[in-house]
Design a protein around this motif. Sequence first.
Motif, PDB file in Angstrom:
ATOM      1  N   TYR A  12      10.259 -84.423 -19.903  1.00 37.80           N
ATOM      2  CA  TYR A  12      10.695 -83.694 -21.549  1.00 37.80           C
ATOM      3  C   TYR A  12      10.307 -83.012 -22.050  1.00 37.80           C
ATOM      4  CZ  TYR A  12       8.848 -85.324 -25.983  1.00 37.80           C
ATOM      5  OH  TYR A  12       8.312 -85.458 -27.205  1.00 37.80           O
ATOM      6  N   LEU A  13      11.464 -82.024 -22.461  1.00 35.77           N
ATOM      7  CA  LEU A  13      10.946 -80.181 -23.497  1.00 35.77           C
ATOM      8  C   LEU A  13      11.280 -81.417 -24.666  1.00 35.77           C
ATOM      9  CD1 LEU A  13      11.692 -76.913 -21.906  1.00 35.77           C
ATOM     10  CD2 LEU A  13      12.477 -77.996 -24.428  1.00 35.77           C
ATOM     11  N   ALA A  14      10.324 -80.686 -25.727  1.00 32.70           N
ATOM     12  CA  ALA A  14      10.842 -81.191 -27.518  1.00 32.70           C
ATOM     13  C   ALA A  14      10.153 -79.706 -27.482  1.00 32.70           C
ATOM     14  CB  ALA A  14       9.715 -82.099 -27.431  1.00 32.70           C
ATOM     15  N   PRO A  50       6.316 -71.118 -44.801  1.00 35.55           N
ATOM     16  CA  PRO A  50       5.908 -71.104 -43.149  1.00 35.55           C
ATOM     17  C   PRO A  50       6.342 -72.715 -42.663  1.00 35.55           C
ATOM     18  CG  PRO A  50       4.002 -71.705 -44.781  1.00 35.55           C
ATOM     19  CD  PRO A  50       5.679 -70.943 -45.967  1.00 35.55           C
ATOM     20  N   VAL A  51       6.134 -72.566 -41.640  1.00 33.50           N
ATOM     21  CA  VAL A  51       6.611 -74.062 -40.115  1.00 33.50           C
ATOM     22  C   VAL A  51       5.731 -73.729 -39.033  1.00 33.50           C
ATOM     23  CG1 VAL A  51       9.305 -74.286 -41.444  1.00 33.50           C
ATOM     24  CG2 VAL A  51       8.636 -72.684 -39.375  1.00 33.50           C
ATOM     25  N   ALA A  52       5.279 -74.507 -38.291  1.00 31.97           N
ATOM     26  CA  ALA A  52       4.581 -74.518 -37.530  1.00 31.97           C
ATOM     27  C   ALA A  52       5.680 -74.348 -36.275  1.00 31.97           C
ATOM     28  CB  ALA A  52       3.531 -75.046 -36.990  1.00 31.97           C
ATOM     29  N   ASN A  53       6.026 -74.101 -34.809  1.00 32.55           N
ATOM     30  CA  ASN A  53       6.953 -74.197 -33.410  1.00 32.55           C
ATOM     31  C   ASN A  53       6.408 -74.851 -33.121  1.00 32.55           C
ATOM     32  OD1 ASN A  53       9.706 -73.180 -35.493  1.00 32.55           O
ATOM     33  ND2 ASN A  53       8.661 -71.511 -35.501  1.00 32.55           N
ATOM     34  N   VAL A  54       6.721 -76.020 -32.660  1.00 30.32           N
ATOM     35  CA  VAL A  54       5.779 -76.711 -31.358  1.00 30.32           C
ATOM     36  C   VAL A  54       6.169 -77.030 -30.241  1.00 30.32           C
ATOM     37  CG1 VAL A  54       4.345 -78.955 -30.687  1.00 30.32           C
ATOM     38  CG2 VAL A  54       3.984 -77.342 -32.755  1.00 30.32           C
ATOM     39  N   ARG A  55       6.304 -75.901 -29.202  1.00 31.99           N
ATOM     40  CA  ARG A  55       7.334 -77.143 -27.347  1.00 31.99           C
ATOM     41  C   ARG A  55       5.596 -77.816 -26.876  1.00 31.99           C
ATOM     42  NH1 ARG A  55      11.012 -72.978 -24.396  1.00 31.99           N
ATOM     43  NH2 ARG A  55      12.362 -74.180 -25.866  1.00 31.99           N
ATOM     44  N   ARG A  56       7.453 -79.102 -26.761  1.00 34.21           N
ATOM     45  CA  ARG A  56       5.619 -79.816 -25.506  1.00 34.21           C
ATOM     46  C   ARG A  56       7.270 -80.042 -24.864  1.00 34.21           C
ATOM     47  NH1 ARG A  56       4.939 -82.974 -30.632  1.00 34.21           N
ATOM     48  NH2 ARG A  56       2.864 -82.345 -31.262  1.00 34.21           N
ATOM     49  N   ILE A  57       6.261 -80.220 -23.060  1.00 34.38           N
ATOM     50  CA  ILE A  57       6.895 -80.526 -21.720  1.00 34.38           C
ATOM     51  C   ILE A  57       6.501 -81.322 -20.916  1.00 34.38           C
ATOM     52  CG2 ILE A  57       7.641 -79.223 -19.626  1.00 34.38           C
ATOM     53  CD1 ILE A  57       7.348 -76.517 -21.375  1.00 34.38           C
ATOM     54  N   LEU A  58       5.905 -82.005 -20.464  1.00 33.86           N
ATOM     55  CA  LEU A  58       6.001 -83.405 -19.616  1.00 33.86           C
ATOM     56  C   LEU A  58       6.836 -83.333 -18.302  1.00 33.86           C
ATOM     57  CD1 LEU A  58       5.589 -86.009 -22.322  1.00 33.86           C
ATOM     58  CD2 LEU A  58       4.099 -84.426 -21.706  1.00 33.86           C
ATOM     59  N   ILE A  83       6.823 -74.160 -17.744  1.00 30.87           N
ATOM     60  CA  ILE A  83       6.163 -74.789 -16.989  1.00 30.87           C
ATOM     61  C   ILE A  83       7.290 -75.415 -16.391  1.00 30.87           C
ATOM     62  CG2 ILE A  83       4.023 -73.990 -17.596  1.00 30.87           C
ATOM     63  CD1 ILE A  83       4.623 -77.881 -18.080  1.00 30.87           C
ATOM     64  N   GLY A  84       7.193 -75.491 -14.754  1.00 28.19           N
ATOM     65  CA  GLY A  84       7.920 -76.755 -14.655  1.00 28.19           C
ATOM     66  C   GLY A  84      10.000 -75.842 -14.060  1.00 28.19           C
ATOM     67  N   THR A  85      10.088 -76.949 -13.282  1.00 29.23           N
ATOM     68  CA  THR A  85      11.494 -76.600 -13.295  1.00 29.23           C
ATOM     69  C   THR A  85      12.423 -77.879 -13.673  1.00 29.23           C
ATOM     70  OG1 THR A  85      11.299 -78.012 -11.064  1.00 29.23           O
ATOM     71  CG2 THR A  85      10.407 -75.724 -11.032  1.00 29.23           C
ATOM     72  N   PRO A  86      13.820 -77.314 -13.752  1.00 30.15           N
ATOM     73  CA  PRO A  86      14.979 -78.297 -14.200  1.00 30.15           C
ATOM     74  C   PRO A  86      14.915 -79.361 -14.225  1.00 30.15           C
ATOM     75  CG  PRO A  86      15.364 -75.591 -14.999  1.00 30.15           C
ATOM     76  CD  PRO A  86      14.451 -75.975 -13.744  1.00 30.15           C
ATOM     77  N   ALA A  87      15.551 -80.415 -14.156  1.00 30.66           N
ATOM     78  CA  ALA A  87      15.931 -81.929 -13.531  1.00 30.66           C
ATOM     79  C   ALA A  87      17.100 -80.911 -13.209  1.00 30.66           C
ATOM     80  CB  ALA A  87      16.188 -83.215 -14.590  1.00 30.66           C
ATOM     81  N   PRO A  88      17.659 -81.957 -11.550  1.00 29.85           N
ATOM     82  CA  PRO A  88      18.944 -81.343 -11.043  1.00 29.85           C
ATOM     83  C   PRO A  88      20.322 -81.963 -11.963  1.00 29.85           C
ATOM     84  CG  PRO A  88      18.230 -82.251  -9.921  1.00 29.85           C
ATOM     85  CD  PRO A  88      17.138 -82.023 -10.494  1.00 29.85           C
ATOM     86  N   PRO A 138      16.933 -75.307 -23.196  1.00 31.99           N
ATOM     87  CA  PRO A 138      16.422 -74.051 -24.210  1.00 31.99           C
ATOM     88  C   PRO A 138      15.753 -73.215 -23.614  1.00 31.99           C
ATOM     89  CG  PRO A 138      15.322 -75.676 -25.276  1.00 31.99           C
ATOM     90  CD  PRO A 138      16.165 -76.145 -23.907  1.00 31.99           C
ATOM     91  N   GLY A 139      16.629 -72.349 -23.459  1.00 29.41           N
ATOM     92  CA  GLY A 139      16.044 -71.288 -23.424  1.00 29.41           C
ATOM     93  C   GLY A 139      14.943 -71.108 -21.615  1.00 29.41           C
ATOM     94  N   SER A 140      13.703 -70.541 -21.542  1.00 31.36           N
ATOM     95  CA  SER A 140      12.680 -70.490 -20.672  1.00 31.36           C
ATOM     96  C   SER A 140      11.450 -70.767 -20.745  1.00 31.36           C
ATOM     97  CB  SER A 140      12.329 -68.390 -20.112  1.00 31.36           C
ATOM     98  OG  SER A 140      13.888 -68.258 -18.868  1.00 31.36           O
ATOM     99  N   PRO A 141      11.691 -72.416 -19.916  1.00 34.25           N
ATOM    100  CA  PRO A 141      10.397 -73.297 -20.142  1.00 34.25           C
ATOM    101  C   PRO A 141       8.644 -72.647 -19.391  1.00 34.25           C
ATOM    102  CG  PRO A 141      11.995 -74.386 -19.202  1.00 34.25           C
ATOM    103  CD  PRO A 141      12.742 -73.244 -19.654  1.00 34.25           C
TER     104      PRO A 141
END
Length: 244
Positions: A225-227, A208-216, A123-128, A118-121
Amino acid sequence: MTPQNVLRQSRAPLYLQVAEILRQRIARGTWREGDLLPTLSDLANEFSVAKITVRQAVKLLEQEGLLAPRRGRGTTVLPQAPAQRPLKVETRLADLLEVYSGDTPDLVGLEDRRAELPGSPEIGTPAPEGYHLLRRMHSREGQHYCIIAIYCAVPVFERHAARLREELALPVLLRSPDIDIRKAHQTLVIGKSDDETASLLGLAIGDPVANVRRILCDASGQILYLADVIYRGDYIRLEMDLLA
């Protein structure tokens, strides 16, 4: 800003706004078990609303089990259920494993399919090879507290599909010897629940909610991994040691 001015700025019915203020005072210990609430007249004067508005608010909290009328005494605060164990938003990857200890993923998944990132992460580059999406809810003590959309690189997902579908994904990935995580990034943004989030997590629209994005990422910078996680606002606690 005075309470009455704050109330007039919201579009929510006045009695719901008054009820939320009273609810928060109970939650924060301003009024404790057995305490008597101020009279309807006193509360009506404080908020510059009609007594019927305060009466509706108090009635709502009685239905929620927070207050009880006592004949000849007034309205008292009832014993409160133990507060839920808060979810700490850790700023170190290793500490996240401890945070999720004892939690369980909801096995009724929302989505399980191939998908694009989704969107533009950040950091990192997408897996082919692309990604597999697992979208589901997590529970704690019987309460759904978050909706998580996990995007796992297809080669990684295929090696660990069975466990990823049945267990919490982050511990599976971090403890697998065939996965080499070299970079991890996390962002947190406070937002408001939409209609789907409210329905799934038992919230009101706009809560209220907290939106968290994690990238490995691996050593080459490829995103393994992106969550994207949406947490209930009342389950989130951010702590930081400023001298560490």
